[in-house]
Motif scaffolding. Sequence first.
Motif, PDB file in Angstrom:
ATOM      1  N   ASP A  20       7.068 -48.423 -18.432  1.00 52.08           N
ATOM      2  CA  ASP A  20       7.534 -47.035 -18.641  1.00 52.08           C
ATOM      3  C   ASP A  20       7.893 -48.103 -20.189  1.00 52.08           C
ATOM      4  N   ASP A  35       5.685 -43.625 -19.222  1.00 50.70           N
ATOM      5  CA  ASP A  35       5.599 -43.619 -17.971  1.00 50.70           C
ATOM      6  C   ASP A  35       4.003 -44.204 -17.906  1.00 50.70           C
ATOM      7  N   ASP A 203      10.044 -40.662 -13.279  1.00 48.98           N
ATOM      8  CA  ASP A 203      10.153 -40.208 -12.448  1.00 48.98           C
ATOM      9  C   ASP A 203      10.832 -41.179 -11.379  1.00 48.98           C
ATOM     10  N   GLY A 204      10.881 -42.611 -11.926  1.00 45.54           N
ATOM     11  CA  GLY A 204      11.224 -43.819 -10.871  1.00 45.54           C
ATOM     12  C   GLY A 204      12.290 -43.493 -10.417  1.00 45.54           C
ATOM     13  N   ASP A 243       9.764 -48.171  -7.867  1.00 47.76           N
ATOM     14  CA  ASP A 243       8.987 -47.511  -9.425  1.00 47.76           C
ATOM     15  C   ASP A 243       9.763 -47.884 -11.090  1.00 47.76           C
TER      16      ASP A 243
HETATM   17 CA    CA Z   1       6.609 -43.602 -12.458  1.00 46.25          CA
END
Ligand code: CA
Length: 254
Positions: A20, A35, A203-204, A243
């Motif tokens: 990221d 990302d 999205d982590g 993530d």
């Molecule tokens: Ca990610």
Amino acid sequence: MRVLCEARSDVGRKRKGNEDSLFLNPEQELYVVADGMGGHAAGEVASRVAVDAINEFVTLTGGNEEITWPFGLDDSISYEGNRLKTAIRHANRRVLEATRESAEYEGMATTVAAVLVDGDTAHLAHVGDSRIYLWSSGEISQLTSDHSWVNEQIQSGVISPEQARNHPLRNVVTRALGGRSDLVVDIQSRRMGPGDVLLLCSDGLTTMVPDDEIARVLGESGGDVADAVQALVGLANERGGEDNITVVLLKFEE
Ligand code: CA
């Protein structure tokens, strides 16, 4: 309106590196989360190239200089919206160029979620599955719609949001910088009120922490965005930290 910004990018608990990229330019009121994806260290490179190129174009068009707009101007959106949209398309071009520089960079790509503030208006742009949420009067709403395979399946009624959460293809994005040269950027402008908070994230965060819990953390922080950033990253790690986790909170104040 004044913008208070707090942000953090964390490697999480399972990944070796952080792909990221977080970019904050309070002077231009530009805030970006990217990302990256790709083998070796390519994801890191893609997200870094993207945020640097976005900043470069936004900064260039922040002054009074006459510059050439590489993709023309879109008269259906504001000047600030054009700055942000063009900056992202310019960044797409840069990522594509970088993919040709080295065999290791082949196939690398990145998402982007970006906010450019102008007075009491926030211009929002995104590509991929990094998200922007609004937290206002105790309610959370997702302002962006993921460019992802699972979201397309949800939209056409094939799978439920619940099924999407654990779907093996949940990481597949259908739009990213580094893909097509004619990238389509989703852009919107929104009038902000005092106390409103924008959340930009990779999205982590959202694969580990559901929306209602994000809202609960923001509510419990009592408007302290520094506390809220730490709490959100902490919670994503507590849930497994599978993530990289990047969180930006922008609080709008009178
Ligand atoms: Ca990610």
